[in-house]
Design an enzyme around this catalytic site. Structure first.
Site, PDB file in Angstrom:
ATOM      1  N   SER A  86      41.970  49.918  -0.768  1.00 21.55           N
ATOM      2  CA  SER A  86      41.958  48.459  -0.883  1.00 21.55           C
ATOM      3  C   SER A  86      41.531  47.839   0.450  1.00 21.55           C
ATOM      4  O   SER A  86      40.421  48.069   0.896  1.00 21.55           O
ATOM      5  CB  SER A  86      43.332  47.968  -1.350  1.00 21.55           C
ATOM      6  OG  SER A  86      43.264  46.647  -1.821  1.00 21.55           O
ATOM      7  N   GLU A 129      41.400  49.035 -12.562  1.00 23.64           N
ATOM      8  CA  GLU A 129      41.787  48.386 -11.310  1.00 23.64           C
ATOM      9  C   GLU A 129      42.634  47.132 -11.505  1.00 23.64           C
ATOM     10  O   GLU A 129      43.685  46.971 -10.902  1.00 23.64           O
ATOM     11  CB  GLU A 129      40.530  48.036 -10.505  1.00 23.64           C
ATOM     12  CG  GLU A 129      39.853  49.213  -9.852  1.00 23.64           C
ATOM     13  CD  GLU A 129      40.577  49.734  -8.631  1.00 23.64           C
ATOM     14  OE1 GLU A 129      41.584  49.140  -8.211  1.00 23.64           O
ATOM     15  OE2 GLU A 129      40.134  50.770  -8.090  1.00 23.64           O
ATOM     16  N   HIS A 165      45.078  49.587  -9.922  1.00 22.49           N
ATOM     17  CA  HIS A 165      44.787  49.493  -8.495  1.00 22.49           C
ATOM     18  C   HIS A 165      45.920  50.092  -7.669  1.00 22.49           C
ATOM     19  O   HIS A 165      47.081  49.732  -7.852  1.00 22.49           O
ATOM     20  CB  HIS A 165      44.573  48.022  -8.117  1.00 22.49           C
ATOM     21  CG  HIS A 165      44.164  47.821  -6.696  1.00 22.49           C
ATOM     22  ND1 HIS A 165      42.970  48.282  -6.196  1.00 22.49           N
ATOM     23  CD2 HIS A 165      44.792  47.204  -5.650  1.00 22.49           C
ATOM     24  CE1 HIS A 165      42.869  47.942  -4.919  1.00 22.49           C
ATOM     25  NE2 HIS A 165      43.967  47.305  -4.558  1.00 22.49           N
TER      26      HIS A 165
END
Length: 524
Positions: free
Chosen positions: A217, A337, A435
């Site tokens: 990320s 995600e 995610h």
């Protein structure tokens, strides 16, 4: 009875002295650090790599750390950098928040004698945590390096400044910098940690000329930023990105410094009532932080900028010109995600809502959009909603990074997609491979997450990913004996993607048309 107590006390004291004497010690450029044994590895935790960024050093590039005399204990994580509680799934194991937070951790896979450490030359993996540049720390159990290090690599992680403390951009800061730049202090913290690794890691048995940076990320955004920063050149030889890159649908993932100066000055003036940088530096930590964290703010007011110094130009422009730090790249994203945003939304996606999105976002190409994101069944509607939300959120930017590097790089590239759905909790919606779900697998830390019923497939995939990641750190190629073949990402191979799943396998990219469509539509 008294003599027994004395004997027990003496025995305990002898054990403590013996343990102290046998604990691993390493001499760094700043002084000697003493770590501890953690299973099959040695851990050195909370080592300062820069001076505390407090007082006049607040909102300045990291300064050198002061040397110390004697032996410094390195057995506990350092404090995390000040931040708001933005993400509920982050569990810290450190003393708490402090601006004195610029520390790093090292996990060494072998118990090397001091005289052998300098010649060991093990590959080094430097982790950069995610959290939107406003949250995160190295003390999370899911990213502890003790398991991954057992693959024969040295694992390093560092804390870096976050939010307003790490990314404030002001005219006064620009003027005093000497580089006509401001912001990106958090990225420069990462840079300082990489320099520390370059200078010191040989003493721990690591090879300073074989360093891989990897992150998830915001950490993956950071990896891509280091790939385009001239300041980072030569400090790493390979890069791994997990879900995220400094690219966007407009080609400008970060704002330019001049835009941010105006925006940030207005923010701190309105919310803190200050007029000068001196006033702001005199504010206590909590008073500065309070207006910029939930519920007073969404918590994402500050992030990197194109400052003209650390980031001289947008990442897309630097890659297009072939000016990036040209290293082997392994990157990808997760299958679902942004499933949280879709599955937990009060407004469930429908065929009509997706058609409306197509008309709004792609008024001249709505029919093409609906072919790529079909709505003919309820199952397709949910899948398309998650796919498009994920592409907007982070998947497309990561694809752009891979593509940009492939066009101008001479180095091998490997692409993956993490497909294994996270084990759902009882009576909870299935979020799939959402995610950040891959972090525990990469670090071999599945058991750091309590209450999860892990499957044999989860443990098998975690072992596989650790091997792939460590192999790539060793040689720039994730492949190894007994592993499913992972072809390099190239047109000659059909742009293959390694699907990391219960049965991992590489397949030709069957979504390339979708991303080429987005690139074509968004570039205009």
């Amino acid at each position: 009875m008294k003599s027994q107590r004395v004997a027990s006390l003496m025995s305990a004291m002898l054990f403590a002295v013996t343990a102290f004497a046998s604990a691993p010690k390493v001499k760094t450029t700043s002084g000697i650090v003493q770590g501890k044994e953690v299973g099959k590895v040695q851990a050195f935790l909370g080592i300062p790599y820069a001076a505390p960024p407090v007082g006049d050093l607040r909102w300045k590039p990291p300064a050198p750390v002061a040397s110390w005399k004697g032996v410094r204990k390195a057995t506990d994580f350092g404090s995390h950098c000040p931040q708001g509680n933005v993400f509920g799934d982050m569990v810290f194991r450190d003393p708490g928040a402090s601006e004195d937070c610029l520390t790093l951790n090292i996990w060494v896979p072998e118990k090397l004698a001091p005289e052998k450490s300098a010649s060991a030359k093990l590959p080094v993996m430097v982790w950069i945590y995610g959290g939107g540049f406003v949250a995160g720390t190295t003390s999370e159990g899911r990213q502890e390096g003790s398991k991954l290090a057992q693959q024969g690599v040295i694992v390093v992680s560092m804390n870096y400044r976050l939010g307003l403390f790490g990314f404030l951009v002001l005219p006064e800061l620009t003027k005093e910098s000497g580089h006509n730049a401001s912001g990106n202090y958090g990225l420069m913290d990462q840079l300082a940690a990489l320099k520390w690794v370059h200078e010191n890691i040989a003493a721990f048995g690591g090879d300073p000329e074989n360093v891989t940076i990897f992150g998830e990320s915001a950490g993956s955004f950071s990896v891509s930023a280091h790939m385009v920063s001239p300041l980072s050149k030569g400090l790493f030889q390979k890069a791994i990105g997990e879900s995220g890159a400094a690219f966007s649908s407009t080609g400008l993932s970060f704002d330019r410094r001049t835009q941010r100066e105006e925006k940030d000055l207005k923010l701190v003036s309105e919310k803190l009532g200050v007029k000068t940088l001196a006033e702001l530096r005199a504010f206590p930590t909590e008073k500065i932080l309070a207006p910029f964290i939930p519920p007073k703010s969404e918590g994402f007011d500050f992030g990197p900028d194109i400052d003209g110094y650390f980031l001289p130009e947008p990442a897309s422009a630097i890659f297009a010109a072939g000016k990036q730090n040209d290293v082997p790249l392994l990157a990808g994203w997760n299958h679902d995600e942004n499933s949280f945003a879709v599955v937990l939304s009060q407004q469930k996606p429908t065929a009509e809502s997706l058609k409306a999105t197509a008309q709004k976002d792609f008024p001249n190409k709505s029919e093409e959009f609906l072919k790529l994101y079909p709505t003919d069944t309820d199952e397709h509607v949910l899948r398309s909603a998650i796919d498009y939300s994920s592409d907007q959120f982070i998947s497309f930017s990561t694809w752009e990074w891979l593509e940009a590097h492939s066009r101008t790089s001479k180095q091998p590239i490997y692409r993956y997609r993490f497909d294994l759905p996270f084990p759902p909790a009882p009576n909870a919606p299935n979020m799939g491979a959402y995610h950040s779900a891959e972090i525990e697998y990469v670090f071999g830390q599945l058991d750091s997450k309590p209450g999860v019923t892990w499957r044999a497939d989860d443990r098998q995939l975690s072992e596989l990913m650790q091997k792939y990641w460590a192999n790539f750190a060793r040689s720039g190629n994730p492949n190894g004996p007994g592993l499913p073949n992972w072809p390099a990402y190239s047109s000659a191979e059909g742009w293959p993607v390694m699907h990391l799943d219960a049965q991992s396998a590489a397949r030709k990219d069957d979504l390339r048309d979708r991303y080429l469509f987005l690139e074509s539509a968004w570039s205009k």
